[in-house]
Scaffold this motif. Structure first.
Motif, PDB file in Angstrom:
ATOM      1  N   PHE D 131       0.794  -1.220   0.000  1.00 62.02           N
ATOM      2  CA  PHE D 131       0.000   0.000   0.000  1.00 62.02           C
ATOM      3  C   PHE D 131       0.830   1.276   0.000  1.00 62.02           C
ATOM      4  O   PHE D 131       0.280   2.372   0.040  1.00 62.02           O
ATOM      5  N   SER D 132       2.149   1.158  -0.018  1.00 59.34           N
ATOM      6  CA  SER D 132       2.977   2.360   0.043  1.00 59.34           C
ATOM      7  C   SER D 132       2.664   3.301  -1.102  1.00 59.34           C
ATOM      8  O   SER D 132       2.482   2.872  -2.231  1.00 59.34           O
ATOM      9  N   ALA D 133       2.639   4.573  -0.761  1.00 55.04           N
ATOM     10  CA  ALA D 133       2.390   5.556  -1.810  1.00 55.04           C
ATOM     11  C   ALA D 133       3.672   6.147  -2.338  1.00 55.04           C
ATOM     12  O   ALA D 133       3.684   6.802  -3.363  1.00 55.04           O
ATOM     13  N   ASN D 134       4.739   5.956  -1.611  1.00 54.66           N
ATOM     14  CA  ASN D 134       6.006   6.482  -2.102  1.00 54.66           C
ATOM     15  C   ASN D 134       7.129   5.522  -1.768  1.00 54.66           C
ATOM     16  O   ASN D 134       6.981   4.611  -0.953  1.00 54.66           O
ATOM     17  N   LEU D 135       8.273   5.752  -2.417  1.00 55.40           N
ATOM     18  CA  LEU D 135       9.414   4.865  -2.233  1.00 55.40           C
ATOM     19  C   LEU D 135       9.893   4.865  -0.795  1.00 55.40           C
ATOM     20  O   LEU D 135      10.369   3.857  -0.284  1.00 55.40           O
ATOM     21  N   PHE D 136       9.741   5.999  -0.159  1.00 56.59           N
ATOM     22  CA  PHE D 136      10.261   6.126   1.203  1.00 56.59           C
ATOM     23  C   PHE D 136       9.516   5.187   2.151  1.00 56.59           C
ATOM     24  O   PHE D 136      10.129   4.407   2.884  1.00 56.59           O
ATOM     25  N   PHE D 195       4.951   7.429  -6.042  1.00 55.55           N
ATOM     26  CA  PHE D 195       4.689   6.655  -7.252  1.00 55.55           C
ATOM     27  C   PHE D 195       3.688   7.432  -8.101  1.00 55.55           C
ATOM     28  O   PHE D 195       2.723   8.001  -7.588  1.00 55.55           O
ATOM     29  N   ALA D 196       3.933   7.455  -9.391  1.00 58.25           N
ATOM     30  CA  ALA D 196       2.983   8.129 -10.272  1.00 58.25           C
ATOM     31  C   ALA D 196       2.790   7.239 -11.487  1.00 58.25           C
ATOM     32  O   ALA D 196       3.689   6.482 -11.860  1.00 58.25           O
ATOM     33  N   PHE D 197       1.619   7.336 -12.087  1.00 56.56           N
ATOM     34  CA  PHE D 197       1.311   6.387 -13.159  1.00 56.56           C
ATOM     35  C   PHE D 197       2.223   6.547 -14.357  1.00 56.56           C
ATOM     36  O   PHE D 197       2.500   5.601 -15.056  1.00 56.56           O
ATOM     37  N   ILE D 264       8.869   0.079  -9.490  1.00 52.49           N
ATOM     38  CA  ILE D 264       9.953   0.950  -9.938  1.00 52.49           C
ATOM     39  C   ILE D 264       9.927   1.098 -11.449  1.00 52.49           C
ATOM     40  O   ILE D 264      10.025   2.200 -11.993  1.00 52.49           O
ATOM     41  N   ILE D 265       9.740  -0.045 -12.119  1.00 49.96           N
ATOM     42  CA  ILE D 265       9.764   0.016 -13.579  1.00 49.96           C
ATOM     43  C   ILE D 265       8.617   0.865 -14.090  1.00 49.96           C
ATOM     44  O   ILE D 265       8.795   1.739 -14.942  1.00 49.96           O
ATOM     45  N   LEU D 266       7.418   0.624 -13.553  1.00 51.13           N
ATOM     46  CA  LEU D 266       6.243   1.274 -14.138  1.00 51.13           C
ATOM     47  C   LEU D 266       5.913   2.614 -13.506  1.00 51.13           C
ATOM     48  O   LEU D 266       5.433   3.510 -14.172  1.00 51.13           O
ATOM     49  N   TYR D 267       6.154   2.745 -12.215  1.00 50.37           N
ATOM     50  CA  TYR D 267       5.640   3.922 -11.524  1.00 50.37           C
ATOM     51  C   TYR D 267       6.725   4.940 -11.203  1.00 50.37           C
ATOM     52  O   TYR D 267       6.434   6.065 -10.858  1.00 50.37           O
ATOM     53  N   ILE D 268       7.994   4.506 -11.259  1.00 49.83           N
ATOM     54  CA  ILE D 268       9.073   5.474 -11.036  1.00 49.83           C
ATOM     55  C   ILE D 268       9.691   5.857 -12.377  1.00 49.83           C
ATOM     56  O   ILE D 268       9.778   7.023 -12.727  1.00 49.83           O
ATOM     57  N   PHE D 269      10.105   4.834 -13.113  1.00 51.41           N
ATOM     58  CA  PHE D 269      10.706   5.157 -14.401  1.00 51.41           C
ATOM     59  C   PHE D 269       9.636   5.469 -15.440  1.00 51.41           C
ATOM     60  O   PHE D 269       9.774   6.384 -16.235  1.00 51.41           O
ATOM     61  N   GLY D 270       8.578   4.689 -15.403  1.00 47.55           N
ATOM     62  CA  GLY D 270       7.502   4.949 -16.348  1.00 47.55           C
ATOM     63  C   GLY D 270       7.760   4.249 -17.677  1.00 47.55           C
ATOM     64  O   GLY D 270       8.906   3.991 -18.060  1.00 47.55           O
ATOM     65  N   ILE D 271       6.669   3.956 -18.356  1.00 45.01           N
ATOM     66  CA  ILE D 271       6.778   3.180 -19.593  1.00 45.01           C
ATOM     67  C   ILE D 271       7.626   3.908 -20.618  1.00 45.01           C
ATOM     68  O   ILE D 271       8.481   3.308 -21.281  1.00 45.01           O
ATOM     69  N   ASP D 272       7.433   5.218 -20.719  1.00 42.97           N
ATOM     70  CA  ASP D 272       8.145   5.957 -21.762  1.00 42.97           C
ATOM     71  C   ASP D 272       9.651   5.891 -21.564  1.00 42.97           C
ATOM     72  O   ASP D 272      10.399   5.568 -22.485  1.00 42.97           O
ATOM     73  N   VAL D 273      10.081   6.202 -20.356  1.00 46.41           N
ATOM     74  CA  VAL D 273      11.518   6.212 -20.102  1.00 46.41           C
ATOM     75  C   VAL D 273      12.093   4.827 -20.316  1.00 46.41           C
ATOM     76  O   VAL D 273      13.161   4.658 -20.919  1.00 46.41           O
ATOM     77  N   MET D 274      11.372   3.818 -19.851  1.00 41.21           N
ATOM     78  CA  MET D 274      11.881   2.463 -19.968  1.00 41.21           C
ATOM     79  C   MET D 274      12.071   2.071 -21.423  1.00 41.21           C
ATOM     80  O   MET D 274      13.061   1.433 -21.789  1.00 41.21           O
ATOM     81  N   ASN D 486      -4.887   2.414 -15.801  1.00 41.28           N
ATOM     82  CA  ASN D 486      -4.288   3.573 -15.153  1.00 41.28           C
ATOM     83  C   ASN D 486      -2.918   3.872 -15.724  1.00 41.28           C
ATOM     84  O   ASN D 486      -2.565   5.018 -15.984  1.00 41.28           O
ATOM     85  N   LEU D 487      -2.165   2.799 -15.915  1.00 37.77           N
ATOM     86  CA  LEU D 487      -0.795   2.986 -16.386  1.00 37.77           C
ATOM     87  C   LEU D 487      -0.761   3.513 -17.796  1.00 37.77           C
ATOM     88  O   LEU D 487      -0.033   4.447 -18.134  1.00 37.77           O
ATOM     89  N   ILE D 488      -1.541   2.900 -18.641  1.00 35.02           N
ATOM     90  CA  ILE D 488      -1.501   3.292 -20.040  1.00 35.02           C
ATOM     91  C   ILE D 488      -2.189   4.643 -20.224  1.00 35.02           C
ATOM     92  O   ILE D 488      -1.695   5.523 -20.922  1.00 35.02           O
TER      93      ILE D 488
END
Lengths: 118, 490, 147, 491
Positions: D131-136, D195-197, D264-274, D486-488
């Motif tokens: 349920f964490s909302a952020n990396l911290f 985390f952001a979509f 991390i892959i989807l919500y930190i880096f995001g699809i575009d960056v990846m 949500n992600l897309i």
């Protein structure tokens, strides 16, 4: 030229010489009492520095006189008074430690003490 | 009205208390320890009030004898002072509760000199922190050092030699500081910190100032046990009575670091020590080496107190690293680590003292089954140790986070690696203890529960709880520190 | 523990019995001149202590302790500090800062009050320094004798 | 997106912490202690389940607690993906508790209070991670998870176990350090750890090589996911009691690792960056390698639990592979596989534990003919194994199907081949066990019976559920599709 500088700053030369002697005594000597003597010389060399720095040539003791006069700066003397007290206390603590160490190990040689405390 | 006099009351109460101890002791020896607790409690309360006042109404300044600075001695309290005061006084207070039983066993029958010196030490440290006069700082430094030498010498057989070596190092350090102060005085004609900070920029070009800075930095580095000038610390902490080790580990080196911060960032301007003369970056390198060396040496130890002492060397490196990186994040982390290290290291030393009190064991490989024997004490140990490793949500994590972030902010990757690597090394030397304490005993016979006495246990548990609470609510101390740090390093 | 050896040197003893009162008197002189001249508590305390130390060397620890026992020294030291802080706190009570003697109503003018205040403080310091110096001396002597 | 504030996520974390406390207090009375354990499990699942309707309606549940460090709060945000993981972990906790009661009591294990206590803490942190909302916040729970599982791993306290425990810590603490570094770096560069979509890395002017470095450290940081070359702690950790292996090393811990990697892959880096940096593809190949090699390792293991551990390593990589393919189908497959693998693998581990308890056997070579004595257990085992291989009507089929589609979509034929090869390998290392158990004659007459009911019932139920998911995957798929949308759509 060099000589002149030495004479002009002879107080610095003296205090640094004393300081080096004291430092050698603290670090180089193996006998604990000699270490303490070195420590005292080290401390007092610094006191000399303070006091000599306070000197004003031709100045007199800072006791209020009727006519205006040049006084030496009294503040360093006061400070050093405090520092001397501290130095004496340190020496006292040091000596009583040395007495305890002597009673514990029967020697004042640092190397022997290190050997014994293993 | 009395609140105006709080800064001096802090010191008067101390000296009054110290010299009243022998008289108390003549009535009953047993009363000395409650007396010390009472005095340090008063000091703690005053420190809290001071912090409150500073936060509410800004910096305080107290003129001794009504002499206006720079002529008179000034006690100046800003947020940094007040923060460190609270830490020092708080640790002194709690350790004094703990010390009654612990010192009663380890140093029997010497209550009078012991508690006199105890109060002198605590007052001396508070004096270092509160004073606004460099010479006064030296005097208080020596007062507290003298008390510390004597207290350390009250320990076991080897303590006298440890104390003697500490005294030699301490005297060298104090003399260097005195000399450095002398140069500052000769150059500017003043000893008041605020006045010095105004006058010094006029002589920034002169090499004499460099000599003065070098002397003061070296002197204070010895006092703070910065690697490689730490050699006095392991012996002193190992052989001192446990309560005294706890007190010194929690406060004394921190006070030295406070003095370093004060001289470098208030008396001399930050830009000078950072840019003009690379004092700070030199310190960071020493600190980084110290962090690793301290950890590695700690791994090599089997005496629990000696291990904790080496770990102190490493942790002091963290604080100095934070200070030396000299950006506001790292600085915040460094000052926060003063708090966290005080809390955790005092707690850990107290636990080691409690173990010695109950069992006399010092070797960490003999601690088998201690988790069942002293569950609360060892629980506190676990909390402290996890905080040392930097596991969230303990306070050690908060400061490590800020330190690593600060190093990143400064672009010093090496230090980020050092900080993070060291937490692993810390894990190595604490995990040995966990393994011994908690695991591998179930086959042996039932171990009887034998907790430390309450007067020792309560301070230990308070420290553990504080480690935890300060970790969860770390933003409170950080916000306080930040006010000061941003004022110095925008 | 064998009794502390007492020097039988007649010269030392006679010299001491002449010197000690003089030294003590000089000590007191220095003590009360702290406010207006070079002198004061520290120096006076050391001089006074030196007097007693001379007495101790001449007549032995036992005799000296009859006059100034360790307990008494402790009380003197505490009293000295008590005077010092007492004067300081008195200044606070009369509405000044710590050690701001001028506000204590003991003289005609603040300057005079200041003078008396300083004297009081010097006496306090003197007593403490003397007591502490002497007890350090006692301590070291005792330790040497193995006591 | 609509968010509502609710205490539910906080409560879900708190429940098992309270439970842990009660377990500690009631440590002397086993029945009460396990009652609390069970009660906490059921309450927790209830709380987590109560969030389903809200999330299904496309909202997010948020709870911002206090700031631990200025600007870095403990904050929970329940989205579909997190809820999925939370549901799995809390649901399976109930079964595992039942199972552990049977397991621990039958074997008369020591230090049961410590066991249940640490278990509850570990679960609490698993839910916290979900349920964490952020990396911290995530990192805090991540570290607590590491520490609280250590006593479980070294539970038997033999020198061997201690050694395994050290290895476990070495890997996980080191990875924690890497993760911490990455978090600090992200915070340093972006000023946030939320985390952001669409990811938070993009558009902050971070140098390209820094992004790559960060990705590497992040992935080392999620070594809990046990992909190669950071896998070797997992087989070592199999020294732990079987319920621990079952829940933690098949569900909570390693899934937490995978979950973090996905986050991390989807919500930190995001699809575009990846996809721009090509990191996704690189990652896909690393995990593809893991899939194959871990399966090969699994073939060589004779210890059943170790074989299952290698199988876990391989299967977990499916999840990351799916996510790394970055297509809706891939992500769906990956996320679904979190669910599917959880049920299948926990069934298998439960069975392994049942074998140990009933017969004392851990080695595959000793299990000939075991099906005659323990038919129900063996049937459940077969169901699990079939699922692993991706046989239709079992849960495994669904996820594998999506993964295959995704690999075709991005036209990476090697990945397709890897998936197919892995299926064969799965068959290769599971089917001999089943065949031998059913058809081979044991060397001696076997004299043991089924494991106690406390153990048998949970394992049958999980086997049943994994079939149910295979037949009716609509509900979980709906949840996953919300996450994917949500992600897309969020970018």
């Amino acid at each position: 030229m060099v000589l002149e500088m030495i004479f002009a700053k002879y107080n610095y030369i003296i205090y640094i010489t004393l300081m080096t002697i004291g430092f050698y005594g603290m670090i180089g000597k193996r006998n604990l009492i000699k270490k303490l003597i070195g420590m005292s010389i080290f401390q007092y060399s610094i006191f000399l520095f303070y006091v000599s720095a306070a000197d004003v040539s031709g100045g007199t003791a800072p006791i209020l006189l009727k006519e205006p006069a040049v006084y030496v700066n009294p503040l360093p003397h006061v400070l050093i008074l405090t520092a001397i007290v501290v130095a004496v206390s340190t020496l006292a603590v040091g000596l009583s430690l040395v007495i305890r160490i002597y009673r514990e190990y029967g020697t004042l040689d640092e190397d022997k003490i290190l050997e014994l405390s293993k | 009205m009395i609140t105006d006099h709080l800064p001096i009351l802090l010191i008067i109460i101390g000296f009054f208390g110290a010299f009243f101890t022998p008289i108390i002791g003549m009535i009953r020896k047993k009363l000395c320890s409650p007396w010390a607790t009472f005095i340090t409690m008063l000091q703690f309360l005053i420190s809290l009030l001071l912090l409150y006042n500073v936060l509410a109404a800004g910096n305080l300044s107290y003129w001794l004898g009504g002499w206006q600075p720079p002529w008179g001695i000034e006690y100046a309290v800003d947020i940094l002072n007040a923060f460190v005061l609270v830490i020092v006084a708080g640790v002194c207070f709690l350790v004094s509760i703990y010390s009654r039983k612990s010192l009663g066993l380890e140093v029997p029958g010497k209550e009078i000199p012991l508690y006199t010196l105890y109060i002198v030490l605590s007052t001396g440290m508070l004096g270092i922190v509160i004073t606004g006069d460099v010479f006064n700082l030296y005097v208080f430094l020596e007062i507290s050092s003298l008390a510390a030498y004597a207290l350390i010498a009250l320990g076991g057989r080897q303590s006298a030699m440890a104390s003697f070596n500490y005294m030699i190092m301490g005297t060298i350090s104090a003399s260097f500081i005195l000399l450095g102060i002398g140069y500052l005085y000769v150059m500017t004609g003043t000893l008041n910190m605020a006045d010095l900070s105004i006058l010094l920029p006029g002589i920034y070009g002169r090499p004499v100032l460099l000599v003065a800075i070098a002397l003061i930095v070296v002197g204070l580095s010895i006092k703070t046990a910065l690697y490689p000038l730490h050699t006095w610390l392991p012996d002193a902490y190992t052989h001192a009575p446990s309560a005294i080790s706890a007190l010194l580990a929690g406060t004394f080196t921190k006070v030295g670091i406070y003095a370093l911060i004060r001289v470098m960032f208030t008396v001399i301007s930050p830009s000078y020590v950072i840019e003009t003369v690379p004092v700070m970056s030199m310190l960071t390198w020493l600190a980084a080496i110290g962090i690793l060396a301290g950890s590695i040496l700690a791994i090599a130890q089997y005496d629990i107190k000696r291990m904790l002492a080496y770990s102190s060397v490493s942790q002091i490196g963290y604080i100095i690293l934070g200070v030396g990186l000299a950006n506001n994040i790292a600085m915040t982390g460094g000052i926060l680590h003063i708090l966290s290290h005080s809390l955790m290291k005092t707690g850990l030393f107290m636990v080691s003292g409690a173990i010695i009190y109950r069992t006399g064991i010092k070797n960490i490989y003999q601690l088998k089954g201690m988790g069942k024997k002293m569950p609360y004490t060892m629980g506190a140990f676990v909390v402290g140790a996890l905080s040392m490793i930097g596991i969230p949500p303990t306070v050690g994590f908060a400061s490590k986070f800020y330190l690593a972030w600060g190093a990143l902010e400064a672009g010093k990757w090496v230090f980020v690696i050092v900080i993070l690597l060291s937490s692993l090394l810390t894990a190595v030397y604490f995990w040995r203890i966990f393994e011994n304490v908690y695991f591998g005993v179930h086959e042996t016979e039932e171990i009887k529960k034998d907790e430390a006495p309450l007067s020792m246990l309560i301070p230990i548990v308070i420290f553990a709880a504080l480690v935890f609470l300060a970790g969860i609510f770390a933003s409170i101390p950080i916000e306080v520190i930040k006010i000061w740090v941003i004022g110095v390093l925008p | 523990m064998k009794a502390a050896p007492v020097s039988n040197d007649i010269i030392l003893r006679t010299g001491a019995s002449i010197m000690v009162p003089v030294i003590l008197l000089w000590g007191f002189y220095v003590l009360v001149h702290g406010a207006i001249g070079p002198g004061g508590g520290f120096q006076a305390g050391v001089i006074l202590a030196a007097g007693f130390i001379l007495y101790t060397t001449a007549f032995g620890l036992k005799e000296a302790k009859k006059i100034l026992s360790v307990k008494l020294l402790m009380v003197i030291a505490s009293t000295g500090l008590f005077i010092y802080t007492g004067v300081g706190v008195l200044a606070i009570i009369f509405g000044g800062n710590f050690l701001e003697y001028g506000v204590i109503p003991i003289g005609e003018t603040p300057a005079e009050a200041s003078k008396y205040g300083i004297e009081m403080v010097e006496i306090g310091i003197g007593l403490t320094v003397m007591a502490i110096m002497l007890s350090i001396f006692y301590d070291i002597v005792l330790k040497e004798k193995g006591g | 997106m609509e968010t509502i504030t609710s205490f539910s996520p906080g409560l879900a974390v708190l429940v098992s912490l309270l439970g842990a406390l009660m377990i500690l207090i009631s440590g002397r009375r086993p029945n009460i202690r396990e009652g609390f354990s069970l009660l906490a499990g059921i309450t927790k699942f209830g709380i987590v389940a109560s969030m389903i309707p809200v999330v299904m309606s496309g909202k997010l549940i948020e709870l911002r607690l206090w700031d631990v460090l200025p600007g870095l709060p403990i904050m929970f945000r329940v989205d579909a993906f997190g809820l999925l993981f939370g549901l799995i972990a809390s649901f399976l906790w109930i079964f595992t508790t039942l199972y552990s009661i049977g397991y621990m009591r039958t074997l008369k294990e020591h230090a049961q209070t410590r066991f249940f206590f640490c278990f509850a803490i570990a679960l609490s942190s698993a839910i916290g991670i979900a349920f964490s909302a952020n990396l911290f916040t995530l990192f805090i729970f991540f570290e607590i998870l590491t520490i609280s599982t250590y006593p479980l791993v070294v539970h038997i306290e033999t020198p061997e176990a201690m050694k395994a425990g050290r290895k476990y810590l070495l890997y996980l603490l080191t990875s924690g350090v890497f993760l911490l570094f990455s978090i600090i770096a992200v915070y340093h560069y972006t000023g946030t750890t939320d985390f952001a979509f669409g990811g938070i890395i993009a558009g902050n002017g971070i140098p390209a090589n820094m992004v790559i470095l960060l990705f590497v450290t992040f992935m080392i940081g999620s070594a809990k996911a046990a992909f190669m070359p950071f896998h070797s702690w997992l087989p070592s950790a199999m020294i732990a009691p079987t319920p621990v292996s079952a829940l933690l090393h098949a569900v909570a811990v390693v899934k937490a690792g995978v979950f973090v990697a996905t986050r991390i892959i989807l919500y930190i880096f995001g699809i575009d960056v990846m996809s721009e940096t090509g990191l996704a593809l690189a990652m896909a190949y690393v995990v593809a390698f893991t899939i194959i090699v871990a399966s090969l390792f699994a073939l060589t293991q004779d210890n059943l639990k170790k074989r299952l551990a290698y199988s876990t390593i391989s299967q977990l990589s499916y999840i990351i592979l799916g996510v790394a393919m970055l297509t809706p189908a891939g992500i769906t497959g990956g996320m679904m596989h979190i669910l599917n693998h959880a049920f299948m693998k926990i069934t298998l581990f439960f069975c392994a534990g049942a074998f140990i308890v009933a017969s004392g056997k851990e080695k595959i070579s000793e299990m000939n003919g075991i099906a005659k004595q323990m038919p129900f257990t063996m049937i459940a085992f077969t169901v699990g194994a079939l699922g692993m291989a991706g046989t239709p009507i079992t849960a495994g089929f669904i996820s594998k199907w999506y993964l295959l589609i995704a690999s075709v979509e991005i036209s990476q034929i090697p990945l397709l081949l890897v998936l197919l090869a892995s299926t064969l390998l799965n068959v290769a290392y599971f089917f001999p066990i089943i065949i031998n158990a059913f058809f081979k004659k044991p060397e001696r007459e076997l004299s043991y019976k089924e494991a106690p009911l406390f153990m048998l019932v949970p394992l049958l139920l999980t086997a049943l559920i994994s079939i149910i998911i295979g037949i009716m995957p609509d509900e979980p798929l709906a949840l996953v599709s919300i996450a994917v949308q949500n992600l897309i759509g969020g970018t």
